[in-house]
Scaffold this motif. Structure first.
Motif, PDB file in Angstrom:
ATOM      1  N   VAL A  43       0.854  -1.192   0.000  1.00  0.00           N
ATOM      2  CA  VAL A  43       0.000   0.000   0.000  1.00  0.00           C
ATOM      3  C   VAL A  43       0.890   1.243   0.000  1.00  0.00           C
ATOM      4  CG1 VAL A  43      -1.731   1.306   1.292  1.00  0.00           C
ATOM      5  CG2 VAL A  43      -1.892  -1.194   1.149  1.00  0.00           C
ATOM      6  N   LYS A  45       0.123   4.670  -0.409  1.00  0.00           N
ATOM      7  CA  LYS A  45      -0.413   6.023  -0.223  1.00  0.00           C
ATOM      8  C   LYS A  45       0.606   6.920   0.475  1.00  0.00           C
ATOM      9  CE  LYS A  45      -2.876   4.867   4.006  1.00  0.00           C
ATOM     10  NZ  LYS A  45      -3.933   3.916   4.418  1.00  0.00           N
ATOM     11  N   ASN A  66      -5.421   4.461  -1.270  1.00  0.00           N
ATOM     12  CA  ASN A  66      -6.695   4.711  -0.590  1.00  0.00           C
ATOM     13  C   ASN A  66      -7.519   5.790  -1.293  1.00  0.00           C
ATOM     14  OD1 ASN A  66      -8.424   6.212   1.425  1.00  0.00           O
ATOM     15  ND2 ASN A  66      -7.866   4.424   2.655  1.00  0.00           N
ATOM     16  N   ILE A  88      -8.261   0.911  -2.634  1.00  0.00           N
ATOM     17  CA  ILE A  88      -8.669   0.197  -1.425  1.00  0.00           C
ATOM     18  C   ILE A  88      -9.431   1.090  -0.465  1.00  0.00           C
ATOM     19  CG2 ILE A  88      -6.761  -1.449  -1.609  1.00  0.00           C
ATOM     20  CD1 ILE A  88      -5.281   0.111   0.548  1.00  0.00           C
ATOM     21  N   MET A 170     -13.616  -7.656   2.081  1.00  0.00           N
ATOM     22  CA  MET A 170     -12.508  -6.871   2.643  1.00  0.00           C
ATOM     23  C   MET A 170     -12.954  -6.232   3.949  1.00  0.00           C
ATOM     24  SD  MET A 170     -11.469  -3.460   3.024  1.00  0.00           S
ATOM     25  CE  MET A 170     -10.662  -2.151   2.135  1.00  0.00           C
ATOM     26  N   SER A 214      -0.174  -3.373   8.362  1.00  0.00           N
ATOM     27  CA  SER A 214       1.155  -3.516   8.968  1.00  0.00           C
ATOM     28  C   SER A 214       1.094  -4.010  10.414  1.00  0.00           C
ATOM     29  CB  SER A 214       1.898  -2.171   8.922  1.00  0.00           C
ATOM     30  OG  SER A 214       2.227  -1.855   7.598  1.00  0.00           O
ATOM     31  N   GLN A 232       3.027   0.648   5.833  1.00  0.00           N
ATOM     32  CA  GLN A 232       4.147   1.185   6.617  1.00  0.00           C
ATOM     33  C   GLN A 232       5.279   0.188   6.858  1.00  0.00           C
ATOM     34  OE1 GLN A 232       2.641   4.370   9.545  1.00  0.00           O
ATOM     35  NE2 GLN A 232       0.886   3.011   9.320  1.00  0.00           N
ATOM     36  N   ARG A 238       4.047   6.759   7.972  1.00  0.00           N
ATOM     37  CA  ARG A 238       3.431   7.821   7.168  1.00  0.00           C
ATOM     38  C   ARG A 238       3.404   9.129   7.934  1.00  0.00           C
ATOM     39  NH1 ARG A 238       0.101   3.867   5.439  1.00  0.00           N
ATOM     40  NH2 ARG A 238      -1.183   4.076   7.297  1.00  0.00           N
TER      41      ARG A 238
HETATM   42  C1  LIG Z   1      -3.340   2.531   4.442  1.00  0.00           C
HETATM   43  C2  LIG Z   1      -4.181   1.328   4.331  1.00  0.00           C
HETATM   44  C3  LIG Z   1      -3.657   0.066   4.610  1.00  0.00           C
HETATM   45  C4  LIG Z   1      -2.226  -0.170   5.042  1.00  0.00           C
HETATM   46  O1  LIG Z   1      -1.978   0.363   6.312  1.00  0.00           O
HETATM   47  P1  LIG Z   1      -0.487   0.274   6.927  1.00  0.00           P
HETATM   48  O2  LIG Z   1      -0.658   0.598   8.349  1.00  0.00           O
HETATM   49  O3  LIG Z   1       0.311   1.294   6.192  1.00  0.00           O
HETATM   50  O4  LIG Z   1       0.008  -1.086   6.671  1.00  0.00           O
HETATM   51  C5  LIG Z   1      -4.504  -1.030   4.490  1.00  0.00           C
HETATM   52  N1  LIG Z   1      -5.781  -0.889   4.090  1.00  0.00           N
HETATM   53  C6  LIG Z   1      -6.315   0.303   3.807  1.00  0.00           C
HETATM   54  C7  LIG Z   1      -7.735   0.379   3.376  1.00  0.00           C
HETATM   55  C8  LIG Z   1      -5.534   1.456   3.909  1.00  0.00           C
HETATM   56  O5  LIG Z   1      -6.062   2.647   3.610  1.00  0.00           O
END
Ligand SMILES: *Cc1c(COP(=O)(O)O)cnc(C)c1O
Length: 248
Positions: A43, A45, A66, A88, A170, A214, A232, A238
């Motif tokens: 991911v 973002k 996202n 996502i 999901m 994560s 992350q 982030r």
């Molecule tokens: C950002 C995000 C993740 C990943 O989160 P991390 O803590 O960075 O691993 C997973 N799912 C969705 C829907 C997200 O927005």
């Protein structure tokens, strides 16, 4: 050793991807699952394109985002690379056109309104799209997703939108140190999937389960995840607070 603020190199990304993959594989083996049945979706973002190019060089062939605007920009700027983009995050119907145009997958389908908007845009483009139906398994107001009780009816309605290929479910677990509460969310999603398969296997594709991030992906794999969405642990912490993505 690299400095914490330094931009990770391709070798750093290869190492981090291998480390996360190793943890997924270990979690799968702990519960006698085949590790190959668990997909790692990185991911990306907030991570700039120049950094992402290194992650792609290290082997990332798909990236999750996202926000539609950010995903659309990165897709355009990185079109010279072989990357599939997965959206996502919650979608507003006025952005359905963008997702229909560039996304390889949409994991946050949470209403028939969005299904209708996506299907209409996809039909116009002659495309189809893999989708996951998002369920709110924690009961928190701040989380998007269908209430578990509403899932069967939505699954029964989705075949009308023939450009959407339902692949599974999901969820985001509760953000909590209490691992029992986190695992309970994952179990709720798995039970919903099992019931849906019993009900009518044609309505839920392969019955995939996208769950785990994560902080909790190993628990998710132990509870049956077939896709974990990890940011992350691969790209570093982030700067943007999570409330930007999950409004309270
Ligand atoms: C950002 C995000 C993740 C990943 O989160 P991390 O803590 O960075 O691993 C997973 N799912 C969705 C829907 C997200 O927005």
């Amino acid at each position: 050793m690299t400095d914490a603020d330094a931009v990770p190199t391709t070798a750093d990304f290869a190492r981090r991807l291998a480390a996360v993959r190793g943890r997924i594989d270990d979690a799968a083996r702990r519960v006698d699952r085949d590790p190959a049945t668990v997909r790692l979706l990185p991911v990306s973002k907030t991570v700039p394109e120049a950094v992402l190019e290194r992650a792609v060089a290290a082997g990332c062939r798909e990236l999750g985002e996202n926000k539609v605007q950010e995903a659309k920009r990165k897709h355009a700027n990185m079109s010279h690379l072989d990357v599939d983009w997965s959206v996502i995050g919650h979608l507003q119907t006025n952005k359905a056109k963008d997702v229909a145009a560039f996304a390889a997958e949409f994991q946050a389908l949470d209403s028939l309104r969005v299904a209708e908007a996506l299907d209409r845009r996809l039909q116009a483009l002659g495309r189809s799209l893999d989708v996951y139906v998002q369920v709110n398994t924690s009961g928190e107001e701040s989380k998007y997703g269908l209430a578990p009780a509403d899932l069967p009816e939505v699954l029964r309605a989705l075949p009308a939108y023939s450009a959407l290929r339902v692949r599974g479910l999901m969820t985001l677990a509760v953000f909590s140190e209490d691992t029992d509460r986190v695992r309970r969310c994952f179990r709720v999603l798995r039970d919903l999937r099992d019931h849906a398969l019993d009900d009518d296997p044609d309505l839920i594709g392969d019955g995939h389960l996208s769950m785990g991030m994560s902080g909790d992906f190993e628990a998710a794999v132990e509870q049956g995840a077939t896709c974990v969405r990890v940011g992350q642990a691969i790209f570093g912490a982030r700067p943007t607070p999570d409330s930007y993505y999950w409004p309270n």
